[in-house]
Design a protein around this motif. Structure first.
Motif, mmCIF file in Angstrom:
data_model
loop_
_atom_site.group_PDB
_atom_site.id
_atom_site.type_symbol
_atom_site.label_atom_id
_atom_site.label_comp_id
_atom_site.label_asym_id
_atom_site.label_seq_id
_atom_site.Cartn_x
_atom_site.Cartn_y
_atom_site.Cartn_z
ATOM 1 N N GLY A 172 0.504 -1.036 0.103
ATOM 2 C CA GLY A 172 0.258 0.301 -0.081
ATOM 3 C C GLY A 172 1.135 1.498 0.031
ATOM 4 O O GLY A 172 0.519 2.431 0.690
ATOM 5 N N ASP A 186 0.617 -1.188 -5.137
ATOM 6 C CA ASP A 186 -0.555 -0.220 -4.484
ATOM 7 C C ASP A 186 -1.455 -1.152 -5.086
ATOM 8 O O ASP A 186 -0.669 -1.282 -7.135
ATOM 9 C CB ASP A 186 -0.364 1.199 -4.432
ATOM 10 C CG ASP A 186 -1.339 2.232 -3.716
ATOM 11 O OD1 ASP A 186 -1.149 1.995 -2.513
ATOM 12 O OD2 ASP A 186 -2.263 1.458 -4.604
ATOM 13 N N SER A 187 -2.468 -1.570 -4.985
ATOM 14 C CA SER A 187 -3.859 -1.580 -5.901
ATOM 15 C C SER A 187 -4.087 -0.096 -6.774
ATOM 16 O O SER A 187 -4.772 -0.115 -8.134
ATOM 17 C CB SER A 187 -5.425 -1.951 -5.813
ATOM 18 O OG SER A 187 -5.601 -0.481 -5.146
ATOM 19 N N ASP A 228 -3.262 -6.250 -6.437
ATOM 20 C CA ASP A 228 -4.385 -6.327 -5.128
ATOM 21 C C ASP A 228 -3.537 -6.905 -3.789
ATOM 22 O O ASP A 228 -4.091 -8.021 -4.383
ATOM 23 C CB ASP A 228 -5.471 -6.641 -5.529
ATOM 24 C CG ASP A 228 -6.652 -6.378 -4.474
ATOM 25 O OD1 ASP A 228 -6.660 -6.317 -3.728
ATOM 26 O OD2 ASP A 228 -7.849 -7.046 -5.097
ATOM 27 N N ILE A 229 -3.742 -6.315 -3.143
ATOM 28 C CA ILE A 229 -3.530 -6.713 -1.593
ATOM 29 C C ILE A 229 -4.261 -7.629 -0.895
ATOM 30 O O ILE A 229 -4.533 -8.959 -0.630
ATOM 31 C CB ILE A 229 -3.180 -6.280 -0.197
ATOM 32 C CG1 ILE A 229 -1.418 -4.350 -1.001
ATOM 33 C CG2 ILE A 229 -2.555 -6.471 0.733
ATOM 34 C CD1 ILE A 229 -1.818 -3.489 0.197
ATOM 35 N N ARG A 248 6.007 7.319 -0.487
ATOM 36 C CA ARG A 248 6.719 8.312 0.259
ATOM 37 C C ARG A 248 7.598 7.342 1.183
ATOM 38 O O ARG A 248 8.656 8.029 1.947
ATOM 39 C CB ARG A 248 5.933 8.974 1.429
ATOM 40 C CG ARG A 248 5.025 8.346 2.295
ATOM 41 C CD ARG A 248 4.490 9.225 3.054
ATOM 42 N NE ARG A 248 3.795 8.476 3.676
ATOM 43 C CZ ARG A 248 3.217 8.631 5.733
ATOM 44 N NH1 ARG A 248 4.102 9.553 6.008
ATOM 45 N NH2 ARG A 248 2.515 8.480 6.041
ATOM 46 N N ASN A 249 6.728 6.239 1.678
ATOM 47 C CA ASN A 249 7.846 5.472 2.779
ATOM 48 C C ASN A 249 9.030 4.486 1.547
ATOM 49 O O ASN A 249 9.953 4.067 2.072
ATOM 50 C CB ASN A 249 6.834 4.450 3.349
ATOM 51 C CG ASN A 249 6.071 5.015 4.491
ATOM 52 O OD1 ASN A 249 6.702 6.262 4.697
ATOM 53 N ND2 ASN A 249 5.164 4.786 4.337
ATOM 54 N N THR A 261 1.438 0.382 6.439
ATOM 55 C CA THR A 261 1.248 1.720 6.916
ATOM 56 C C THR A 261 0.142 1.999 6.823
ATOM 57 O O THR A 261 0.101 2.184 5.257
ATOM 58 C CB THR A 261 2.392 2.569 7.475
ATOM 59 O OG1 THR A 261 2.715 2.765 6.031
ATOM 60 C CG2 THR A 261 3.855 2.153 8.123
HETATM 61 C C1 SAM Z 1 -3.232 6.184 3.247
HETATM 62 S S1 SAM Z 1 -2.524 5.105 1.508
HETATM 63 C C2 SAM Z 1 -1.050 4.916 2.906
HETATM 64 C C3 SAM Z 1 -0.593 4.650 1.801
HETATM 65 C C4 SAM Z 1 1.456 4.311 2.836
HETATM 66 N N1 SAM Z 1 0.982 3.460 3.433
HETATM 67 C C5 SAM Z 1 1.534 5.601 4.023
HETATM 68 O O1 SAM Z 1 1.778 5.222 5.393
HETATM 69 O O2 SAM Z 1 1.763 6.672 3.407
HETATM 70 C C6 SAM Z 1 -3.306 3.840 1.500
HETATM 71 C C7 SAM Z 1 -2.972 3.263 0.605
HETATM 72 O O3 SAM Z 1 -3.339 1.795 0.838
HETATM 73 C C8 SAM Z 1 -3.530 1.439 -1.155
HETATM 74 N N2 SAM Z 1 -4.682 0.463 -0.967
HETATM 75 C C9 SAM Z 1 -6.076 0.489 -0.629
HETATM 76 N N3 SAM Z 1 -6.456 -1.195 -0.773
HETATM 77 C C10 SAM Z 1 -5.340 -2.091 -1.836
HETATM 78 C C11 SAM Z 1 -5.371 -2.898 -1.816
HETATM 79 N N4 SAM Z 1 -6.403 -3.759 -1.975
HETATM 80 N N5 SAM Z 1 -4.032 -3.423 -2.612
HETATM 81 C C12 SAM Z 1 -3.313 -2.811 -2.373
HETATM 82 N N6 SAM Z 1 -3.398 -1.224 -2.330
HETATM 83 C C13 SAM Z 1 -4.447 -0.656 -1.479
HETATM 84 C C14 SAM Z 1 -4.678 2.509 -1.107
HETATM 85 O O4 SAM Z 1 -3.719 3.103 -2.897
HETATM 86 C C15 SAM Z 1 -3.449 3.247 -0.921
HETATM 87 O O5 SAM Z 1 -2.532 4.013 -1.574
#
Ligand code: SAM
Length: 187
Positions: free
Chosen positions: A33, A54-55, A81-82, A38-39, A97
């Motif tokens: 995700g 990330d999806s 897709d996680i 940034r991370n 995170t």
């Molecule tokens: C609030 S952001 C957090 C981003 C990063 N981890 C951080 O600490 O800034 C949540 C991220 O999860 C991703 N996400 C949500 N559902 C997902 C899924 N099923 N598979 C992959 N990524 C997903 C979103 O696209 C988004 O970029």
């Protein structure tokens, strides 16, 4: 804030990712995700060999273009897709995170089991996730939130380098409990 993040208009890395780097030596890392990186970029700067997933294809496209522009050789961004819980490689460090909250609630425990299975012995997982507890009901309608003690129970047998379920205050004043865990898999 790192120069790299600033140059590309990204937020600073998550404080728990920065903290984890004090405990985890550079290795193959997975950022689950990753959004626009940034991370992942920070971990790359610290010498980790990073796979960032990330999806959101737009976010991954942006991260890929930063990686290409900067000539970064150790950050590989991929759409994934996680919820599939089908990791294809093993990692020394998996970071997730503020992402579990957006997953299919019926898949979260399977996703965590897949993360654990794809962590090398002695490797570590970092999870930060919103909670919904009797004392502090979550004020945001996330698809998934953790219950009290749930994350710790899922990581029984792992060494807790950090674990808390502290209350935080959001920008709008809302109080929200977060589980924060950095755990090491038995070697
Ligand atoms: C609030 S952001 C957090 C981003 C990063 N981890 C951080 O600490 O800034 C949540 C991220 O999860 C991703 N996400 C949500 N559902 C997902 C899924 N099923 N598979 C992959 N990524 C997903 C979103 O696209 C988004 O970029």
């Amino acid at each position: 804030m790192t120069d790299l993040n600033r140059r590309h208009g990204l937020n600073p890395p998550h404080s728990e990712v920065v903290n984890a780097c004090q405990h985890i030596a550079p290795c193959d890392a997975l950022d689950m995700g990753c959004s626009n990186g940034r991370n992942a970029l920070y971990l790359g700067e610290q010498g980790f060999n990073v796979t960032a997933v990330d999806s959101n294809a737009n976010a991954i496209g942006m991260l890929q273009s930063i990686v290409a522009q900067e000539g970064i050789g150790n950050v590989d961004a991929q759409v994934y897709d996680i919820n599939q819980a089908a990791l294809q490689a093993d990692f020394g460090f998996i970071s997730c995170t503020v992402t579990l909250m957006f997953l299919d609630p019926g898949r979260v425990e399977t996703v965590i089991a897949d993360m654990q299975a794809h962590t090398v012995p002695g490797g570590a997982n970092l999870i930060v996730c919103a909670m919904d507890t009797t004392a502090h009901p979550c004020p945001i309608a996330f698809p998934f939130t953790l219950n009290e003690g749930q994350l710790g129970a899922l990581y029984q047998g792992w060494e807790m380098l950090k674990y808390n379920e502290d209350l935080g205050t959001m920008h709008n004043g809302a109080q929200l409990q977060f589980a924060t865990m950095l755990a090491r898999k038995p070697a």
